[in-house]
Design an enzyme around this catalytic site. Structure first.
Site, mmCIF file in Angstrom:
data_model
loop_
_atom_site.group_PDB
_atom_site.id
_atom_site.type_symbol
_atom_site.label_atom_id
_atom_site.label_comp_id
_atom_site.label_asym_id
_atom_site.label_seq_id
_atom_site.Cartn_x
_atom_site.Cartn_y
_atom_site.Cartn_z
ATOM 1 N NE ARG A 2 -9.339 5.405 6.316
ATOM 2 C CZ ARG A 2 -8.646 4.800 5.349
ATOM 3 N NH1 ARG A 2 -8.423 5.414 4.203
ATOM 4 N NH2 ARG A 2 -8.167 3.593 5.526
ATOM 5 C CD GLN A 10 -3.296 -5.168 -0.630
ATOM 6 O OE1 GLN A 10 -3.763 -6.115 -0.005
ATOM 7 N NE2 GLN A 10 -3.733 -4.832 -1.821
ATOM 8 C CG ASP A 38 -3.599 -0.071 9.955
ATOM 9 O OD1 ASP A 38 -2.527 -0.603 10.323
ATOM 10 O OD2 ASP A 38 -4.501 -0.719 9.366
ATOM 11 C CG HIS A 62 -1.983 0.551 -1.203
ATOM 12 N ND1 HIS A 62 -3.015 -0.352 -1.097
ATOM 13 C CD2 HIS A 62 -1.409 0.318 -2.415
ATOM 14 C CE1 HIS A 62 -3.061 -1.109 -2.194
ATOM 15 N NE2 HIS A 62 -2.093 -0.725 -3.002
ATOM 16 N N GLY A 78 -5.105 -11.835 4.836
ATOM 17 C CA GLY A 78 -6.220 -10.893 4.934
ATOM 18 C C GLY A 78 -6.376 -9.954 3.758
ATOM 19 C CB SER A 112 -10.043 -8.435 -1.347
ATOM 20 O OG SER A 112 -9.286 -7.584 -2.195
ATOM 21 C CB ALA A 136 -5.634 -12.300 10.688
#
Ligand SMILES: [Zn+2]
Length: 242
Positions: A64, A96, A99, A114, A180, A182, A224
């Site tokens: 990742r 959250q 990246d 996070h 963006g 959930s 977005a």
């Protein structure tokens, strides 16, 4: 509904989630295809999974981290960086996402609740270090030299970072904006209720209605990369929108 109110906004808290990164091509654990589909969340995103198979987990986050080189920030990231530069009031950008697209988009103050792919957490001394390399070969901690680094990512069952700072900002803000997300993962899913309880206006920008949409004063649906720049324009030129 929010038109005309932007002129009175002094303190904004923004929460961003997977939706803003997905438009840059980042794999998210809800999207079809990609890295996550080959793994179960409980194997690669829990402390128990790491204890069971550290090689698998270290390798997963190495992939990742390496994948970040192949993606670029999109206009939503750039617009939030512009907001940071030009908004005269107080702004807290909470993400959250693990990246680095907000930073590469130009934001300099980002609270990664996070954690971050480009950070290592030493389980021996607790130090968090900037980290660009792989971890699967067990490199030593830069501080204590123990070979006990793990991804500095908050897994399911772990406490997100800097919750006191976030809740203090939610208590003081006049506008909370969720972009963006959930609306399904706590504690972030509870931020809108917290902000509303303290009198803030609340706005959701999302591709589709979220589980938490009904909790917001207003929801605007769309990508977005379109919705965020338009909203930032509105905040920075309140006379034109009202
Ligand atoms: Zn250490």
């Amino acid at each position: 509904m929010l038109e005309g109110l932007m002129a009175e906004i002094d303190r904004i808290v923004i929460l961003t989630g997977a939706g803003i990164s997905a438009e840059s091509g980042i794999d998210t654990f809800r999207s079809a295809g990609g890295l996550w589909e080959q793994h179960r969340v409980e194997d690669v995103a829990t402390p128990e999974g790491f204890a069971r198979d550290p090689d698998l987990v270290l390798g997963f986050y190495d992939m990742r981290r390496e994948a970040l080189a192949g993606v670029a920030p999109n206009p939503a990231h750039a617009a939030l960086a512009r907001l940071e530069r030009e908004f005269a009031g107080e702004l807290l950008l909470v993400t959250q996402n693990v990246d680095d697209l907000h930073e590469r988009g130009g934001s300099s103050r980002v609270l990664h609740m996070h954690g971050e792919l480009k950070s290592a957490l030493c389980t021996s001394c607790g130090t968090r270090s900037r980290w660009e390399m792989a971890m699967r070969d067990r490199p030593p901690c830069p501080v204590c030299r123990a070979r006990t680094l793990r991804p500095d990512v908050v897994w399911f069952g772990e406490m997100p970072y800097r919750m006191e700072t976030i809740y203090a900002a939610l208590e003081a803000c006049d506008l909370f904006v969720s972009i963006g997300t959930s609306g399904a993962v706590y504690p972030a899913a509870g931020f809108v209720a917290e902000a509303r309880a303290n009198g803030a206006r609340t706005l959701e920008l999302n591709l589709e209605p979220s589980e938490g949409s009904r909790l917001f004063h207003e929801t605007r649906l769309g990508p977005a990369s379109i919705m965020v720049p338009a909203w930032v324009d509105e905040v920075l030129s309140p006379a034109a929108s009202g």
